[in-house]
Scaffold this motif. Structure first.
Motif, mmCIF file in Angstrom:
data_model
loop_
_atom_site.group_PDB
_atom_site.id
_atom_site.type_symbol
_atom_site.label_atom_id
_atom_site.label_comp_id
_atom_site.label_asym_id
_atom_site.label_seq_id
_atom_site.Cartn_x
_atom_site.Cartn_y
_atom_site.Cartn_z
ATOM 1 N N THR A 77 0.905 -0.958 -0.014
ATOM 2 C CA THR A 77 -0.484 0.187 -0.334
ATOM 3 C C THR A 77 0.846 1.284 -0.333
ATOM 4 O OG1 THR A 77 -2.124 -1.091 1.127
ATOM 5 C CG2 THR A 77 -1.233 1.121 1.472
ATOM 6 N N VAL A 78 1.794 0.755 0.755
ATOM 7 C CA VAL A 78 2.835 2.739 0.836
ATOM 8 C C VAL A 78 3.272 2.618 -0.288
ATOM 9 C CG1 VAL A 78 4.681 3.557 1.724
ATOM 10 C CG2 VAL A 78 2.896 2.238 3.327
ATOM 11 N N GLY A 79 3.557 1.377 -1.220
ATOM 12 C CA GLY A 79 4.108 1.484 -2.498
ATOM 13 C C GLY A 79 3.750 2.548 -3.589
ATOM 14 N N VAL A 80 2.539 2.053 -3.495
ATOM 15 C CA VAL A 80 0.969 2.204 -3.971
ATOM 16 C C VAL A 80 0.949 3.984 -3.815
ATOM 17 C CG1 VAL A 80 -1.527 2.501 -4.667
ATOM 18 C CG2 VAL A 80 0.403 0.742 -4.604
ATOM 19 N N LEU A 81 0.855 4.943 -2.815
ATOM 20 C CA LEU A 81 0.522 6.017 -2.910
ATOM 21 C C LEU A 81 2.233 6.582 -2.983
ATOM 22 C CD1 LEU A 81 -0.221 5.466 1.294
ATOM 23 C CD2 LEU A 81 -0.874 6.378 -0.947
ATOM 24 N N LEU A 82 3.437 6.253 -3.155
ATOM 25 C CA LEU A 82 4.776 6.538 -3.992
ATOM 26 C C LEU A 82 4.982 7.031 -5.096
ATOM 27 C CD1 LEU A 82 7.486 4.581 -1.513
ATOM 28 C CD2 LEU A 82 7.128 7.178 -1.806
ATOM 29 N N ARG A 83 4.107 5.446 -5.587
ATOM 30 C CA ARG A 83 3.615 5.352 -7.543
ATOM 31 C C ARG A 83 2.667 6.466 -7.822
ATOM 32 N NH1 ARG A 83 2.871 0.221 -11.058
ATOM 33 N NH2 ARG A 83 4.579 -0.524 -9.947
ATOM 34 N N ALA A 84 1.846 6.476 -6.933
ATOM 35 C CA ALA A 84 0.547 7.405 -7.143
ATOM 36 C C ALA A 84 1.867 8.939 -7.083
ATOM 37 C CB ALA A 84 -0.283 7.574 -6.681
ATOM 38 N N LYS A 85 2.607 9.272 -6.020
ATOM 39 C CA LYS A 85 3.495 10.360 -6.564
ATOM 40 C C LYS A 85 3.971 10.986 -6.933
ATOM 41 C CE LYS A 85 5.574 13.688 -3.734
ATOM 42 N NZ LYS A 85 6.531 14.366 -2.522
ATOM 43 N N ARG A 86 4.792 10.159 -7.212
ATOM 44 C CA ARG A 86 6.166 9.383 -8.582
ATOM 45 C C ARG A 86 5.171 9.898 -9.802
ATOM 46 N NH1 ARG A 86 8.200 4.696 -6.749
ATOM 47 N NH2 ARG A 86 9.871 5.078 -5.531
ATOM 48 N N LYS A 87 3.903 9.732 -9.887
ATOM 49 C CA LYS A 87 2.759 9.703 -11.037
ATOM 50 C C LYS A 87 2.532 10.845 -11.403
ATOM 51 C CE LYS A 87 2.999 5.429 -12.834
ATOM 52 N NZ LYS A 87 4.218 5.253 -14.813
ATOM 53 N N GLY A 88 2.480 12.052 -9.899
ATOM 54 C CA GLY A 88 2.057 13.086 -10.086
ATOM 55 C C GLY A 88 0.052 13.371 -9.643
ATOM 56 N N ILE A 89 -0.559 12.104 -9.530
ATOM 57 C CA ILE A 89 -1.728 11.677 -8.548
ATOM 58 C C ILE A 89 -1.942 12.564 -7.683
ATOM 59 C CG2 ILE A 89 -3.269 10.172 -8.398
ATOM 60 C CD1 ILE A 89 -1.517 8.370 -10.728
ATOM 61 N N VAL A 90 -0.695 12.012 -6.558
ATOM 62 C CA VAL A 90 -0.853 12.726 -5.201
ATOM 63 C C VAL A 90 0.265 13.501 -5.124
ATOM 64 C CG1 VAL A 90 -2.524 11.519 -3.857
ATOM 65 C CG2 VAL A 90 0.582 10.813 -4.003
ATOM 66 N N SER A 91 0.197 14.761 -4.160
ATOM 67 C CA SER A 91 1.427 16.222 -4.491
ATOM 68 C C SER A 91 2.020 15.955 -2.915
ATOM 69 C CB SER A 91 0.718 16.971 -4.193
ATOM 70 O OG SER A 91 -0.077 17.531 -2.921
ATOM 71 N N ARG A 92 1.878 15.029 -1.800
ATOM 72 C CA ARG A 92 2.091 14.507 -1.107
ATOM 73 C C ARG A 92 1.590 13.536 0.004
ATOM 74 N NH1 ARG A 92 1.670 17.634 3.651
ATOM 75 N NH2 ARG A 92 3.317 17.124 4.597
ATOM 76 N N ILE A 93 2.532 12.523 0.195
ATOM 77 C CA ILE A 93 2.428 11.028 0.765
ATOM 78 C C ILE A 93 1.942 11.147 2.124
ATOM 79 C CG2 ILE A 93 2.721 9.600 -1.340
ATOM 80 C CD1 ILE A 93 5.584 8.538 0.987
ATOM 81 N N ALA A 94 2.701 11.937 2.618
ATOM 82 C CA ALA A 94 2.673 12.030 4.013
ATOM 83 C C ALA A 94 1.558 12.751 4.731
ATOM 84 C CB ALA A 94 3.550 14.010 4.937
ATOM 85 N N PRO A 95 0.312 13.469 4.585
ATOM 86 C CA PRO A 95 -0.815 13.267 4.660
ATOM 87 C C PRO A 95 -1.719 12.061 4.723
ATOM 88 C CG PRO A 95 -0.757 15.125 3.551
ATOM 89 C CD PRO A 95 0.587 13.779 3.461
ATOM 90 N N LEU A 96 -1.610 10.798 3.617
ATOM 91 C CA LEU A 96 -1.969 9.678 3.494
ATOM 92 C C LEU A 96 -2.185 9.170 4.011
ATOM 93 C CD1 LEU A 96 -1.938 9.657 -0.631
ATOM 94 C CD2 LEU A 96 -3.684 10.478 1.123
ATOM 95 N N LEU A 97 -0.363 8.645 4.733
ATOM 96 C CA LEU A 97 0.031 7.989 5.913
ATOM 97 C C LEU A 97 -0.702 8.128 7.052
ATOM 98 C CD1 LEU A 97 4.230 7.997 4.434
ATOM 99 C CD2 LEU A 97 2.235 6.269 4.341
ATOM 100 N N GLN A 98 -0.525 9.502 7.571
ATOM 101 C CA GLN A 98 -1.418 9.607 8.455
ATOM 102 C C GLN A 98 -2.442 9.221 8.475
ATOM 103 O OE1 GLN A 98 -0.929 14.509 8.662
ATOM 104 N NE2 GLN A 98 1.180 13.676 9.678
ATOM 105 N N ASP A 99 -3.465 9.596 7.239
ATOM 106 C CA ASP A 99 -4.584 9.054 7.183
ATOM 107 C C ASP A 99 -4.795 7.457 7.166
ATOM 108 O OD1 ASP A 99 -5.419 11.823 6.794
ATOM 109 O OD2 ASP A 99 -6.138 11.144 4.851
ATOM 110 N N LEU A 100 -4.020 6.781 6.647
ATOM 111 C CA LEU A 100 -3.913 5.442 7.003
ATOM 112 C C LEU A 100 -4.091 5.013 8.569
ATOM 113 C CD1 LEU A 100 -1.599 4.230 3.998
ATOM 114 C CD2 LEU A 100 -4.283 3.513 3.988
ATOM 115 N N GLU A 101 -2.619 5.738 9.204
ATOM 116 C CA GLU A 101 -2.783 5.035 10.485
ATOM 117 C C GLU A 101 -3.808 5.600 11.224
ATOM 118 O OE1 GLU A 101 2.188 5.450 12.317
ATOM 119 O OE2 GLU A 101 1.296 6.530 11.159
#
Length: 151
Positions: A106-130
């Motif tokens: 799942t974290v790799g999916v978030l990283l891939r989404a950032k690399r592709k410009g689909i999300v601008s930051r993963i930090a808030p998504l990691l916080q939301d997941l937790e």
């Protein structure tokens, strides 16, 4: 741009649904498949998610000696299709890698989404997941934020 095909386990589906970002999967992978047990564990089947059963039941039974049924079906299906597998459970990831599968979590999916410009930051998504009950080790969070250029 052609997207990579993938088989998913339920953990990623559940985690992303809890934070309202299930849309990331079809944005990054196509097609996306899940075996029946994963759909049962998740509780629904979005229109973009193909429900496919692995044909090699002996492989499923053998895999069940080390992982749960959903993971066993997902690994067997990914092997049959030679597709990437989306898994978070440490033991299941180890089994899948030993069988030669390309694994992402799942974290790799978030990283891939950032690399592709689909999300601008993963930090808030990691916080939301937790906050949604998704366990992330401190080491994984630090590494993910480093790779994302956010930490």
């Amino acid at each position: 741009m052609k997207r990579e095909p993938a088989v998913t386990d339920s953990t990623c589906l559940i985690g992303l649904e809890r934070i309202g970002r299930l849309d990331l999967l079809p944005s990054l992978f196509d097609p996306i498949a899940a075996p029946p047990k994963v759909i049962e564990e998740f509780g629904s089947s979005p229109s973009w998610l193909q429900v496919l059963s692995p044909t090699n039941r002996q492989a499923v039974f053998a895999l069940q000696l080390t992982v749960d049924l959903g993971e066993a079906e997902a690994i067997a299906l990914a092997l049959e299709r030679n597709w990437r597998i989306i898994l978070d459970d440490r033991k299941a990831r180890l089994v899948a890698r030993r069988l030669g599968l390309k694994v992402i979590g799942t974290v790799g999916v978030l990283l891939r989404a950032k690399r592709k410009g689909i999300v601008s930051r993963i930090a808030p998504l990691l916080q939301d997941l937790e906050a949604a009950g998704f366990y992330l080790s401190e080491a994984l969070k630090r590494e993910a934020l480093r790779l994302a250029g956010e930490g």
